[in-house]
Design a protein around this motif. Sequence first.
Motif, PDB file in Angstrom:
ATOM      1  N   PHE A  71     -12.024   4.445   4.299  1.00 16.57           N
ATOM      2  CA  PHE A  71     -11.788   4.534   2.865  1.00 16.57           C
ATOM      3  C   PHE A  71     -12.313   5.851   2.302  1.00 16.57           C
ATOM      4  O   PHE A  71     -13.098   6.554   2.936  1.00 16.57           O
ATOM      5  CB  PHE A  71     -12.439   3.339   2.163  1.00 16.57           C
ATOM      6  CG  PHE A  71     -11.841   2.026   2.560  1.00 16.57           C
ATOM      7  CD1 PHE A  71     -10.756   1.502   1.873  1.00 16.57           C
ATOM      8  CD2 PHE A  71     -12.337   1.311   3.656  1.00 16.57           C
ATOM      9  CE1 PHE A  71     -10.182   0.300   2.252  1.00 16.57           C
ATOM     10  CE2 PHE A  71     -11.778   0.096   4.038  1.00 16.57           C
ATOM     11  CZ  PHE A  71     -10.692  -0.402   3.338  1.00 16.57           C
ATOM     12  N   GLY A  72     -11.860   6.172   1.076  1.00 13.97           N
ATOM     13  CA  GLY A  72     -12.286   7.402   0.431  1.00 13.97           C
ATOM     14  C   GLY A  72     -11.732   7.471  -0.976  1.00 13.97           C
ATOM     15  O   GLY A  72     -11.311   6.459  -1.547  1.00 13.97           O
ATOM     16  N   THR A  73     -11.714   8.666  -1.542  1.00 13.74           N
ATOM     17  CA  THR A  73     -11.237   8.860  -2.901  1.00 13.74           C
ATOM     18  C   THR A  73      -9.810   8.327  -3.056  1.00 13.74           C
ATOM     19  O   THR A  73      -8.925   8.669  -2.285  1.00 13.74           O
ATOM     20  CB  THR A  73     -11.265  10.355  -3.268  1.00 13.74           C
ATOM     21  OG1 THR A  73     -12.608  10.843  -3.131  1.00 13.74           O
ATOM     22  CG2 THR A  73     -10.790  10.565  -4.700  1.00 13.74           C
ATOM     23  N   PRO A 115      -1.460   5.833  -4.070  1.00  9.70           N
ATOM     24  CA  PRO A 115      -0.386   5.344  -3.188  1.00  9.70           C
ATOM     25  C   PRO A 115      -0.440   5.953  -1.789  1.00  9.70           C
ATOM     26  O   PRO A 115      -0.122   5.277  -0.802  1.00  9.70           O
ATOM     27  CB  PRO A 115       0.890   5.758  -3.933  1.00  9.70           C
ATOM     28  CG  PRO A 115       0.474   5.849  -5.370  1.00  9.70           C
ATOM     29  CD  PRO A 115      -0.935   6.368  -5.337  1.00  9.70           C
ATOM     30  N   ALA A 116      -0.824   7.219  -1.721  1.00  9.97           N
ATOM     31  CA  ALA A 116      -0.914   7.862  -0.405  1.00  9.97           C
ATOM     32  C   ALA A 116      -1.996   7.210   0.447  1.00  9.97           C
ATOM     33  O   ALA A 116      -1.812   6.988   1.658  1.00  9.97           O
ATOM     34  CB  ALA A 116      -1.205   9.351  -0.563  1.00  9.97           C
ATOM     35  N   MET A 117      -3.136   6.873  -0.169  1.00  5.95           N
ATOM     36  CA  MET A 117      -4.195   6.191   0.565  1.00  5.95           C
ATOM     37  C   MET A 117      -3.771   4.783   0.969  1.00  5.95           C
ATOM     38  O   MET A 117      -4.064   4.323   2.070  1.00  5.95           O
ATOM     39  CB  MET A 117      -5.471   6.133  -0.281  1.00  5.95           C
ATOM     40  CG  MET A 117      -6.251   7.439  -0.312  1.00  5.95           C
ATOM     41  SD  MET A 117      -7.039   7.809   1.286  1.00  5.95           S
ATOM     42  CE  MET A 117      -8.386   6.621   1.287  1.00  5.95           C
ATOM     43  N   LEU A 118      -3.071   4.113   0.074  1.00  3.30           N
ATOM     44  CA  LEU A 118      -2.570   2.777   0.393  1.00  3.30           C
ATOM     45  C   LEU A 118      -1.637   2.812   1.599  1.00  3.30           C
ATOM     46  O   LEU A 118      -1.682   1.939   2.466  1.00  3.30           O
ATOM     47  CB  LEU A 118      -1.857   2.167  -0.810  1.00  3.30           C
ATOM     48  CG  LEU A 118      -2.743   1.719  -1.973  1.00  3.30           C
ATOM     49  CD1 LEU A 118      -1.885   1.371  -3.182  1.00  3.30           C
ATOM     50  CD2 LEU A 118      -3.581   0.504  -1.558  1.00  3.30           C
ATOM     51  N   GLY A 119      -0.781   3.838   1.637  1.00  2.00           N
ATOM     52  CA  GLY A 119       0.117   3.976   2.768  1.00  2.00           C
ATOM     53  C   GLY A 119      -0.634   4.282   4.052  1.00  2.00           C
ATOM     54  O   GLY A 119      -0.343   3.713   5.108  1.00  2.00           O
ATOM     55  N   LYS A 120      -1.619   5.163   3.959  1.00  2.00           N
ATOM     56  CA  LYS A 120      -2.401   5.548   5.134  1.00  2.00           C
ATOM     57  C   LYS A 120      -3.183   4.369   5.696  1.00  2.00           C
ATOM     58  O   LYS A 120      -3.347   4.240   6.911  1.00  2.00           O
ATOM     59  CB  LYS A 120      -3.350   6.688   4.749  1.00  2.00           C
ATOM     60  CG  LYS A 120      -4.117   7.291   5.907  1.00  2.00           C
ATOM     61  CD  LYS A 120      -4.952   8.479   5.425  1.00  2.00           C
ATOM     62  CE  LYS A 120      -5.652   9.166   6.578  1.00  2.00           C
ATOM     63  NZ  LYS A 120      -6.454  10.340   6.125  1.00  2.00           N
ATOM     64  N   LEU A 121      -3.663   3.501   4.805  1.00  2.00           N
ATOM     65  CA  LEU A 121      -4.512   2.387   5.219  1.00  2.00           C
ATOM     66  C   LEU A 121      -3.766   1.054   5.283  1.00  2.00           C
ATOM     67  O   LEU A 121      -4.396  -0.008   5.316  1.00  2.00           O
ATOM     68  CB  LEU A 121      -5.701   2.258   4.259  1.00  2.00           C
ATOM     69  CG  LEU A 121      -6.657   3.445   4.203  1.00  2.00           C
ATOM     70  CD1 LEU A 121      -7.811   3.161   3.261  1.00  2.00           C
ATOM     71  CD2 LEU A 121      -7.188   3.775   5.583  1.00  2.00           C
ATOM     72  N   ASP A 122      -2.462   1.108   5.319  1.00  2.00           N
ATOM     73  CA  ASP A 122      -1.674  -0.129   5.267  1.00  2.00           C
ATOM     74  C   ASP A 122      -2.082  -1.128   6.346  1.00  2.00           C
ATOM     75  O   ASP A 122      -2.245  -2.319   6.078  1.00  2.00           O
ATOM     76  CB  ASP A 122      -0.185   0.199   5.407  1.00  2.00           C
ATOM     77  CG  ASP A 122       0.679  -1.045   5.384  1.00  2.00           C
ATOM     78  OD1 ASP A 122       0.681  -1.743   4.351  1.00  2.00           O
ATOM     79  OD2 ASP A 122       1.331  -1.337   6.403  1.00  2.00           O
ATOM     80  N   VAL A 123      -2.263  -0.651   7.580  1.00  2.00           N
ATOM     81  CA  VAL A 123      -2.622  -1.556   8.678  1.00  2.00           C
ATOM     82  C   VAL A 123      -3.991  -2.189   8.423  1.00  2.00           C
ATOM     83  O   VAL A 123      -4.227  -3.338   8.783  1.00  2.00           O
ATOM     84  CB  VAL A 123      -2.610  -0.786  10.019  1.00  2.00           C
ATOM     85  CG1 VAL A 123      -3.221  -1.625  11.140  1.00  2.00           C
ATOM     86  CG2 VAL A 123      -1.190  -0.364  10.381  1.00  2.00           C
ATOM     87  N   ILE A 124      -4.883  -1.441   7.775  1.00  2.00           N
ATOM     88  CA  ILE A 124      -6.250  -1.913   7.545  1.00  2.00           C
ATOM     89  C   ILE A 124      -6.308  -2.908   6.385  1.00  2.00           C
ATOM     90  O   ILE A 124      -6.995  -3.935   6.462  1.00  2.00           O
ATOM     91  CB  ILE A 124      -7.194  -0.725   7.247  1.00  2.00           C
ATOM     92  CG1 ILE A 124      -7.177   0.284   8.416  1.00  2.00           C
ATOM     93  CG2 ILE A 124      -8.615  -1.217   6.967  1.00  2.00           C
ATOM     94  CD1 ILE A 124      -7.684  -0.259   9.724  1.00  2.00           C
TER      95      ILE A 124
END
Length: 295
Positions: A123-125, A279-288
């Motif tokens: 996780f992050g900003t 949204p970009a973070m949500l996409g990156k972390l979708d599996v998590i």
Amino acid sequence: MTGSGTAAVLGVIGGSGVYDIDGLENKRWVKVETPFGDPSDELLTGDLDGQTLVFLPRHGRGHRIPPSELNFRANIHALKQLGVTEILSVSAVGSLKEHLPPGTFVVIDQFIDRTFAREKSFFGTGLVAHVALGHPVCNRLGDLIEEALRELHVPHQRRGTYMVMEGPQFSTIAESELYRSWGCDVIGMTNMPEAKLAREAEICYATVAMVTDYDCWHTDHAHVTVDAVIKVVVANAGKARSLVSRLAPKIGVRDGTCVQGCHTALDNAIMTAPDRRDPAMLGKLDVIVKRALAG
């Protein structure tokens, strides 16, 4: 997603000597790409007594990657992508206690993280989360490991604190004595942030620390030779293979999600308001985060 209808998949992180298990069927090396880059190596998948296993060479085959350069996030993410629900981490360590000689296995229950050069969270900003880590390993999984070690008559200790140092250099005597004064049992370089990331990924995680030598505090063993350590490492690898073989059929008896909460660790952990999530973070972390945000 880990849920009541999800079959257990055992992931094993460790050295290459652990993977040569008799009876492992349908073996296949799989290349996995993750949003966090490449894991240490391809992952070996297979079946043992009906239990799906996924093996990850932590340092890559041939031990190519030093501890500080391991891509821990990619390693854990790759295991998550392949459906792993429980992780057995197998690590070589030095002993900080007289009663834990080389050849002893310690089923860890606590860590002290003194690493400083590693990315420690998915996780992050844009998407902030704080998971609970008071109990950083899965006691349910630890109980199964202890049961298997007893059946194999492997010398072991059920609980202990693993001091995780940055490395790659070993400790000074002053550092070693400091860690002993803190009550640490063993010292190594690899299990953090591995355990933290497994918790964020909602995967049960347990460590078996395999003692190869006494740390430099022990004056009677200060001049141990590399040959002597290698002999212990080879013997420990054989015990670790036996442990995986004995543990595999026990993993499949889990009914539903982990009672300790490992599989639901992100419940109430994500702090960022829904309308402020990137949204970009949500996409990156979708599996998590897929399970936690599904509702």
